[in-house]
Write an enzyme that holds these catalytic residues in place. Structure first.
Site, short mmCIF file in Angstrom:
data_model
loop_
_atom_site.label_atom_id
_atom_site.label_comp_id
_atom_site.label_asym_id
_atom_site.label_seq_id
_atom_site.Cartn_x
_atom_site.Cartn_y
_atom_site.Cartn_z
N ASP A 192 0.82 -1.22 0.00
CA ASP A 192 0.00 0.00 0.00
C ASP A 192 0.86 1.27 0.00
OD1 ASP A 192 -2.30 1.48 0.04
OD2 ASP A 192 -2.68 1.22 2.18
N TRP A 206 2.99 7.89 -2.40
CA TRP A 206 4.42 8.03 -2.72
C TRP A 206 4.57 8.90 -3.97
CZ3 TRP A 206 7.52 7.00 -6.89
CH2 TRP A 206 8.91 6.88 -6.68
N ARG A 220 -0.21 8.70 -10.31
CA ARG A 220 -0.30 7.52 -9.45
C ARG A 220 0.40 6.31 -10.06
NH1 ARG A 220 -3.79 7.27 -5.48
NH2 ARG A 220 -4.13 5.06 -5.86
N HIS A 269 2.98 3.05 -8.87
CA HIS A 269 2.85 1.60 -9.08
C HIS A 269 4.10 1.06 -9.79
CE1 HIS A 269 -1.11 1.84 -7.54
NE2 HIS A 269 -1.66 2.41 -8.59
N SER A 310 -7.02 -5.66 -6.34
CA SER A 310 -8.15 -6.23 -5.61
C SER A 310 -9.42 -6.17 -6.45
CB SER A 310 -8.36 -5.46 -4.30
OG SER A 310 -8.96 -4.21 -4.57
N THR A 311 -10.43 -6.94 -6.04
CA THR A 311 -11.72 -6.89 -6.74
C THR A 311 -12.31 -5.48 -6.67
OG1 THR A 311 -12.66 -7.78 -4.70
CG2 THR A 311 -12.35 -9.33 -6.50
N LEU A 335 11.12 -20.34 -4.26
CA LEU A 335 10.13 -19.43 -3.66
C LEU A 335 8.84 -19.51 -4.47
CD1 LEU A 335 9.73 -16.81 -1.69
CD2 LEU A 335 9.96 -15.55 -3.81
N ARG A 352 1.49 -4.94 6.05
CA ARG A 352 0.85 -3.88 5.26
C ARG A 352 1.71 -2.64 5.37
NH1 ARG A 352 -5.34 -2.38 4.26
NH2 ARG A 352 -4.95 -0.69 2.79
N ARG A 357 -5.67 -1.76 8.21
CA ARG A 357 -6.84 -2.51 7.73
C ARG A 357 -6.38 -3.78 7.03
NH1 ARG A 357 -8.11 2.61 6.09
NH2 ARG A 357 -7.21 2.29 4.04
C1 FPP Z 1 -1.95 0.11 -3.32
O1 FPP Z 1 -1.45 1.42 -3.28
C2 FPP Z 1 -1.34 -0.61 -4.43
C3 FPP Z 1 -2.01 -1.18 -5.46
C4 FPP Z 1 -3.47 -1.13 -5.59
C5 FPP Z 1 -1.30 -1.85 -6.56
C6 FPP Z 1 -0.04 -2.56 -6.18
C7 FPP Z 1 0.66 -2.97 -7.40
C8 FPP Z 1 2.00 -2.97 -7.57
C9 FPP Z 1 3.00 -2.60 -6.56
C10 FPP Z 1 2.54 -3.40 -8.87
C11 FPP Z 1 2.98 -4.83 -8.87
C12 FPP Z 1 2.03 -5.55 -9.70
C13 FPP Z 1 2.19 -6.78 -10.23
C14 FPP Z 1 1.14 -7.28 -11.12
C15 FPP Z 1 3.34 -7.67 -10.02
P1 FPP Z 1 -2.45 2.63 -3.50
O2 FPP Z 1 -2.50 2.93 -4.94
O3 FPP Z 1 -3.79 2.31 -2.91
O4 FPP Z 1 -1.75 3.77 -2.72
P2 FPP Z 1 -2.47 4.97 -1.95
O5 FPP Z 1 -3.24 4.37 -0.81
O6 FPP Z 1 -1.33 5.80 -1.50
O7 FPP Z 1 -3.34 5.66 -2.94
#
Ligand code: FPP
Length: 251
Positions: free
Chosen positions: A34, A39, A47, A51, A79-80, A145, A198, A204
């Site tokens: 998360d 970031w 955003r 990622h 997530s869904t 792994l 987390r 959460r």
């Molecule tokens: C939550 O941060 C993160 C996600 C919903 C996506 C996580 C995905 C990656 C790190 C990429 C790796 C993916 C694969 C398929 C290997 P957020 O966007 O909710 O952050 P915020 O709470 O600061 O908005």
């Protein structure tokens, strides 16, 4: 793992990189990655740049997991509920999954990583489904792994899926017990996560491994996912070692 005595808790052993590693390494670690959006925002970036940075970070953490002797890593990648994000972000996350397979599969295979998917893939493009299936097939005999990628995953949806499968198989109510339900979860016969991390300071579970996490220890890291490095993982392991896992039993 049984509850640890005080002396066990204090024990450390040197890791391959020379720094101390706690004695008890969890078999299965799961991570809610998360904070990518925040970031990116801190840096005035979109955003999706968060990622992307988070994906880069995954490399370091995967390597550290192998080095520390963790056998199963489960990551929450989509997530869904994430379908409700702006279309550009959803598309960007699909693209990242595709890029990871295109660019990293060879290396992951070489490193002995067995790729698995948990969740429902039917909602993604046929092309991407094929890529994921091929990657799973190619790496299925690796055993250094196991990397479970939770993509279009939701804990409640997983339980509903398991119930449907159990009903389809025609089990009598008396034959249904916890072991059977566990086998019908996407993680099948894998051991439950010992430690769920987390990042970003949010407290959460967000529908992640809600069946399998019944006795997991939780660790909430105060950094955004792109900043969760090997040292942060080591810190999570140290905290895990300080916990007294009793699984509902008396001390
Ligand atoms: C939550 O941060 C993160 C996600 C919903 C996506 C996580 C995905 C990656 C790190 C990429 C790796 C993916 C694969 C398929 C290997 P957020 O966007 O909710 O952050 P915020 O709470 O600061 O908005």
């Amino acid at each position: 793992m049984k509850a640890l005595s005080t002396s066990q808790r204090a024990t450390t052993k040197p890791a391959p990189d020379g720094a101390d590693l706690p004695e008890h390494i969890p078999t299965h670690v799961a991570i809610i990655m998360d904070g990518n959006g925040r970031w990116a925002k801190q840096r005035g970036l979109p955003r999706i740049a968060g990622h992307r940075a988070g994906t880069e970070n995954l490399r370091e953490i995967l390597r550290a997991c192998v080095e520390f002797g963790i056998k199963i890593l489960t990551i929450y990648a989509f997530s869904t509920e994430n379908w409700g994000r702006p279309e550009s972000e959803v598309k960007g996350l699909m693209r990242i999954l595709e890029d990871v397979i295109d660019r990293e599969l060879k290396e992951l295979d070489k490193e002995g990583v067995q790729l698995r998917h948990i969740g429902d893939l039917t909602a993604i493009s046929a092309d991407l489904q094929r890529k994921v299936s091929n990657a799973i097939e190619q790496t299925k005999n690796n055993d250094r792994l196991i990397l479970n990628v939770a993509f279009n995953y939701g804990g409640r949806a997983e339980i509903v899926h398991a119930i449907r499968e159990i009903v389809k198989e025609g089990y009598e109510p008396e034959a249904i017990d916890e072991a059977l339900v566990s086998r019908y979860m996407y993680t099948g016969t894998q051991p439950d996560p010992d430690l769920i991390v987390r990042t970003s300071g949010e407290l959460r579970t967000s529908n992640f491994l809600i069946w399998q996490g019944a006795y997991a220890e939780y660790y909430f890291a105060p950094v955004f996912w792109p900043d969760f490095n090997k040292e942060e993982l080591r810190r999570a392991l140290v905290h895990f070692n300080e916990r007294d896992r009793r699984f509902g039993l008396a001390e």
